[in-house]
Design a protein around this motif. Structure first.
Motif, PDB file in Angstrom:
ATOM      1  N   TYR A  25       1.080  -1.103   0.057  1.00  0.00           N
ATOM      2  CA  TYR A  25      -0.139  -0.044   0.000  1.00  0.00           C
ATOM      3  C   TYR A  25       0.806   1.146   0.017  1.00  0.00           C
ATOM      4  O   TYR A  25       1.765   1.371   0.940  1.00  0.00           O
ATOM      5  N   ASP A  26       0.677   2.173  -0.845  1.00  0.00           N
ATOM      6  CA  ASP A  26       1.400   3.407  -1.212  1.00  0.00           C
ATOM      7  C   ASP A  26       0.507   4.300  -0.234  1.00  0.00           C
ATOM      8  O   ASP A  26      -0.474   5.156  -0.787  1.00  0.00           O
ATOM      9  N   LEU A  27       0.819   4.576   1.030  1.00  0.00           N
ATOM     10  CA  LEU A  27      -0.111   5.246   2.067  1.00  0.00           C
ATOM     11  C   LEU A  27       0.484   6.817   2.141  1.00  0.00           C
ATOM     12  O   LEU A  27       1.533   7.025   2.596  1.00  0.00           O
ATOM     13  N   THR A  28      -0.273   7.803   1.475  1.00  0.00           N
ATOM     14  CA  THR A  28      -0.301   9.038   1.553  1.00  0.00           C
ATOM     15  C   THR A  28      -1.404   9.859   2.221  1.00  0.00           C
ATOM     16  O   THR A  28      -1.144  11.230   2.656  1.00  0.00           O
ATOM     17  N   THR A  29      -2.326   9.423   2.548  1.00  0.00           N
ATOM     18  CA  THR A  29      -3.442  10.047   2.986  1.00  0.00           C
ATOM     19  C   THR A  29      -3.275  10.519   4.888  1.00  0.00           C
ATOM     20  O   THR A  29      -2.652   9.785   5.306  1.00  0.00           O
ATOM     21  N   SER A  30      -4.064  11.625   4.881  1.00  0.00           N
ATOM     22  CA  SER A  30      -4.051  12.016   6.181  1.00  0.00           C
ATOM     23  C   SER A  30      -5.268  12.222   6.869  1.00  0.00           C
ATOM     24  O   SER A  30      -5.619  12.559   7.849  1.00  0.00           O
ATOM     25  N   ASN A  31      -6.319  11.596   5.688  1.00  0.00           N
ATOM     26  CA  ASN A  31      -7.540  11.436   6.065  1.00  0.00           C
ATOM     27  C   ASN A  31      -7.973  10.323   7.019  1.00  0.00           C
ATOM     28  O   ASN A  31      -7.522   9.029   6.539  1.00  0.00           O
ATOM     29  N   ILE A  32      -8.371  10.430   8.361  1.00  0.00           N
ATOM     30  CA  ILE A  32      -8.583   9.299   9.210  1.00  0.00           C
ATOM     31  C   ILE A  32      -9.412   8.305   8.870  1.00  0.00           C
ATOM     32  O   ILE A  32      -9.229   6.967   8.844  1.00  0.00           O
ATOM     33  N   ALA A  33     -10.749   8.690   8.137  1.00  0.00           N
ATOM     34  CA  ALA A  33     -11.629   7.899   7.736  1.00  0.00           C
ATOM     35  C   ALA A  33     -10.972   6.856   6.630  1.00  0.00           C
ATOM     36  O   ALA A  33     -11.351   5.529   6.417  1.00  0.00           O
ATOM     37  N   LYS A  76       1.197  14.568  21.114  1.00  0.00           N
ATOM     38  CA  LYS A  76       1.265  15.843  21.494  1.00  0.00           C
ATOM     39  C   LYS A  76       2.725  16.659  21.217  1.00  0.00           C
ATOM     40  O   LYS A  76       2.831  17.736  21.561  1.00  0.00           O
ATOM     41  N   ASN A  77       3.651  15.681  20.929  1.00  0.00           N
ATOM     42  CA  ASN A  77       5.038  16.301  20.628  1.00  0.00           C
ATOM     43  C   ASN A  77       5.304  16.470  19.131  1.00  0.00           C
ATOM     44  O   ASN A  77       6.374  16.690  18.961  1.00  0.00           O
ATOM     45  N   THR A  78       4.295  16.463  18.300  1.00  0.00           N
ATOM     46  CA  THR A  78       4.626  16.808  16.995  1.00  0.00           C
ATOM     47  C   THR A  78       3.721  17.816  16.342  1.00  0.00           C
ATOM     48  O   THR A  78       2.841  18.603  16.980  1.00  0.00           O
ATOM     49  N   ILE A  79       3.748  18.124  15.242  1.00  0.00           N
ATOM     50  CA  ILE A  79       3.132  19.049  14.502  1.00  0.00           C
ATOM     51  C   ILE A  79       1.723  18.948  14.058  1.00  0.00           C
ATOM     52  O   ILE A  79       0.947  19.866  13.767  1.00  0.00           O
ATOM     53  N   PHE A  80       1.486  17.765  14.411  1.00  0.00           N
ATOM     54  CA  PHE A  80       0.165  17.176  14.172  1.00  0.00           C
ATOM     55  C   PHE A  80      -0.651  17.379  15.484  1.00  0.00           C
ATOM     56  O   PHE A  80      -2.105  16.999  15.270  1.00  0.00           O
ATOM     57  N   LYS A  81      -0.327  17.890  16.405  1.00  0.00           N
ATOM     58  CA  LYS A  81      -0.808  17.937  17.704  1.00  0.00           C
ATOM     59  C   LYS A  81      -2.397  19.064  17.475  1.00  0.00           C
ATOM     60  O   LYS A  81      -3.269  18.940  18.368  1.00  0.00           O
ATOM     61  N   SER A  82      -2.284  19.966  16.463  1.00  0.00           N
ATOM     62  CA  SER A  82      -3.394  20.831  16.206  1.00  0.00           C
ATOM     63  C   SER A  82      -4.409  20.267  15.410  1.00  0.00           C
ATOM     64  O   SER A  82      -5.701  20.644  15.436  1.00  0.00           O
ATOM     65  N   ASP A  83      -4.383  18.946  15.232  1.00  0.00           N
ATOM     66  CA  ASP A  83      -5.404  18.145  14.472  1.00  0.00           C
ATOM     67  C   ASP A  83      -6.264  17.715  15.468  1.00  0.00           C
ATOM     68  O   ASP A  83      -6.055  16.339  16.169  1.00  0.00           O
ATOM     69  N   LYS A  84      -7.500  18.275  15.825  1.00  0.00           N
ATOM     70  CA  LYS A  84      -8.269  17.849  17.060  1.00  0.00           C
ATOM     71  C   LYS A  84      -8.818  16.423  16.657  1.00  0.00           C
ATOM     72  O   LYS A  84      -8.981  15.623  17.711  1.00  0.00           O
ATOM     73  N   LYS A  85      -9.330  16.148  15.434  1.00  0.00           N
ATOM     74  CA  LYS A  85     -10.039  14.742  15.240  1.00  0.00           C
ATOM     75  C   LYS A  85      -8.828  13.660  15.402  1.00  0.00           C
ATOM     76  O   LYS A  85      -9.054  12.641  16.187  1.00  0.00           O
ATOM     77  N   LEU A  86      -7.852  13.899  15.223  1.00  0.00           N
ATOM     78  CA  LEU A  86      -6.543  13.046  15.187  1.00  0.00           C
ATOM     79  C   LEU A  86      -6.032  12.900  16.732  1.00  0.00           C
ATOM     80  O   LEU A  86      -5.988  11.687  17.062  1.00  0.00           O
ATOM     81  N   VAL A  87      -6.025  13.893  17.377  1.00  0.00           N
ATOM     82  CA  VAL A  87      -5.595  13.911  18.896  1.00  0.00           C
ATOM     83  C   VAL A  87      -6.703  13.035  19.741  1.00  0.00           C
ATOM     84  O   VAL A  87      -6.480  12.187  20.465  1.00  0.00           O
TER      85      VAL A  87
END
Length: 154
Positions: A25-33, A76-87
């Motif tokens: 799988y060539d995984l590039t999506t940031s979409n949780i669903a 919480k230690n990454t640049i992704f911490k502002s993605d509320k759904k992901l957190v």
């Protein structure tokens, strides 16, 4: 008699290869669903299908693009911490990803080239992920090993 047994053993080894399917799988999506549908649920369904047909399915996932976010130790230690759904969903997602590695023997391979862009270091990534110089190398290697290619993009 020994020659017959040796022949049958060699024939069995050759047949075993026919009973193993391979997919990368060539995984590039940031979409949780999309990640859940194609990786977390999709791989489990595909593995069950092949096992039901007395075959094995070897699975590799090459991680790059927006998908880094699903493979960090501490969100919480990454640049992704502002993605509320992901957190909000990260603890569960992380457990499910670990299950894919442990239970389903999925090989996770991450592009090292863009880690700096995502402000990540190898210590920030979950331990079961293998780092490769770039995603292209990971995909080339797997396809040259006979893996079918499936993109999972936004």
């Amino acid at each position: 008699m020994k020659k017959i047994v040796l022949f049958l053993a060699l024939f069995g080894l050759l047949q075993a290869d026919d009973e193993t399917a391979k997919v990368v799988y060539d995984l590039t999506t940031s979409n949780i669903a999309k990640f859940e549908k194609n990786i977390l649920k999709g791989i489990a369904i595909n593995k069950a299908h092949y096992e039901g047909n007395l075959k094995e399915l070897e699975v590799a996932v090459v991680i790059h693009g927006g998908a880094y976010r699903f493979f960090v130790k501490e969100i919480k230690n990454t640049i992704f911490k502002s993605d509320k759904k992901l957190v909000a969903n990260y603890v569960e997602l992380k457990k499910r990803v670990e299950t894919m590695s442990d239970t389903y023997d999925v090989e996770f391979i991450m592009c090292k080239a863009a880690m700096k862009k995502n402000k990540l270091e190898p210590k920030d990534i979950v331990t079961f992920v293998k780092l490769v110089p770039n995603s292209t190398i990971g995909l080339i290697d797997k396809q040259n090993e006979g893996y079918a290619y499936i993109p999972v993009r936004d």
